[in-house]
Design a protein around this motif. Sequence first.
Motif, PDB file in Angstrom:
ATOM      1  N   GLY A  14       0.794  -1.222   0.000  1.00 33.66           N
ATOM      2  CA  GLY A  14       0.000   0.000   0.000  1.00 33.66           C
ATOM      3  C   GLY A  14       0.822   1.265   0.000  1.00 33.66           C
ATOM      4  N   ALA A  15       2.175   1.142   0.147  1.00 37.05           N
ATOM      5  CA  ALA A  15       3.018   2.339   0.139  1.00 37.05           C
ATOM      6  C   ALA A  15       3.067   2.938  -1.268  1.00 37.05           C
ATOM      7  N   THR A  16       3.080   4.283  -1.342  1.00 35.64           N
ATOM      8  CA  THR A  16       3.124   4.961  -2.633  1.00 35.64           C
ATOM      9  C   THR A  16       4.504   5.464  -2.985  1.00 35.64           C
ATOM     10  N   GLN A  17       5.401   5.586  -1.985  1.00 37.21           N
ATOM     11  CA  GLN A  17       6.780   5.981  -2.276  1.00 37.21           C
ATOM     12  C   GLN A  17       7.715   5.272  -1.306  1.00 37.21           C
ATOM     13  N   CYS A  18       8.988   5.135  -1.716  1.00 40.06           N
ATOM     14  CA  CYS A  18       9.975   4.398  -0.924  1.00 40.06           C
ATOM     15  C   CYS A  18      10.251   5.129   0.386  1.00 40.06           C
ATOM     16  N   GLU A  19      10.291   4.358   1.499  1.00 38.71           N
ATOM     17  CA  GLU A  19      10.580   4.967   2.790  1.00 38.71           C
ATOM     18  C   GLU A  19      12.035   5.405   2.898  1.00 38.71           C
ATOM     19  N   ALA A  20      12.931   4.815   2.105  1.00 42.99           N
ATOM     20  CA  ALA A  20      14.360   5.119   2.204  1.00 42.99           C
ATOM     21  C   ALA A  20      14.788   6.251   1.287  1.00 42.99           C
ATOM     22  N   CYS A  21      14.379   6.190  -0.020  1.00 45.96           N
ATOM     23  CA  CYS A  21      14.853   7.192  -0.989  1.00 45.96           C
ATOM     24  C   CYS A  21      13.729   8.016  -1.582  1.00 45.96           C
ATOM     25  N   TYR A  22      12.473   7.783  -1.171  1.00 43.35           N
ATOM     26  CA  TYR A  22      11.308   8.556  -1.606  1.00 43.35           C
ATOM     27  C   TYR A  22      11.016   8.419  -3.100  1.00 43.35           C
ATOM     28  N   THR A  23      11.498   7.343  -3.708  1.00 41.27           N
ATOM     29  CA  THR A  23      11.163   7.095  -5.114  1.00 41.27           C
ATOM     30  C   THR A  23       9.723   6.605  -5.210  1.00 41.27           C
ATOM     31  N   PRO A  24       8.896   7.141  -6.151  1.00 46.14           N
ATOM     32  CA  PRO A  24       7.518   6.642  -6.305  1.00 46.14           C
ATOM     33  C   PRO A  24       7.515   5.148  -6.619  1.00 46.14           C
ATOM     34  N   LEU A  25       6.667   4.411  -5.910  1.00 44.98           N
ATOM     35  CA  LEU A  25       6.564   2.967  -6.112  1.00 44.98           C
ATOM     36  C   LEU A  25       5.512   2.649  -7.173  1.00 44.98           C
ATOM     37  N   PRO A  26       5.748   1.646  -8.012  1.00 47.99           N
ATOM     38  CA  PRO A  26       4.770   1.299  -9.055  1.00 47.99           C
ATOM     39  C   PRO A  26       3.520   0.675  -8.445  1.00 47.99           C
ATOM     40  N   GLU A  27       2.399   0.920  -9.077  1.00 49.16           N
ATOM     41  CA  GLU A  27       1.128   0.341  -8.624  1.00 49.16           C
ATOM     42  C   GLU A  27       0.976  -1.068  -9.214  1.00 49.16           C
TER      43      GLU A  27
END
Length: 228
Positions: A14-27
């Motif tokens: 359910g995360a929308t961006q990486c917690e480490a580098c803040y890169t948007p995560l694919p759906e």
Amino acid sequence: MLTCPNCAHPNPEGATQCEACYTPLPEIVACPNCNAAVSAGAEYCGQCGYAMQSVKPVHSPVPQTIVNPPTPASNLQAEVQSSPIGPAITPPPPIAVMPDATVAPAPLPSSPTAAKTQLQQFTARLLHVQSNTVLELPPHLDVIHIGKPNDRVPPDLDVSGFADSDIVSRIHADIRAEAGAYYIEDVGSSNGTYVNNLPLRPGDRHRLRPGDRISLGKGDKVTFHFQA
């Protein structure tokens, strides 16, 4: 868990961006035909070849903002003249243009297509490690399909001629060109895709950098180095 395509950090579902580098995560969406995990941006299911256009998320339209029409100049001048405060405002005289003056035409704006072509002018290719063969990435394609000949999604990079290509799926992986960068994703292959010896889950994307090692299938038998 969702693996970041940029730094491989595991993120909760359910995360929308990486917690480490803040890169948007694919759906991630499920294929309606075979229920395989597929990236929301994929055109076809890599497991069964089902067209995924019908399951793309639909965004609600952006409400339009109603702007009040401007007050006509004639009404504005009448209001100024009828105002009891201050003197009437006289509009400035029109600017005369000399008959022999030459006005240079404004430069035409560059089209989005021309700008897009300029971004993809740099050379990118895959070097097959086992045979030292170079495969040029087509510069005119935004999505480059890697696999073997089939009647659903013909490959742009055909690896059927390489040794041990039997471990490569007909629809194996895609390389996407976006804003001058290249990303690779597995589209549901049978034996998986590995980047720098790490498995790439279906639906996850990895930004390719020069020197990255890409293995199609297990055992490091069909391997490429990304060069740009």
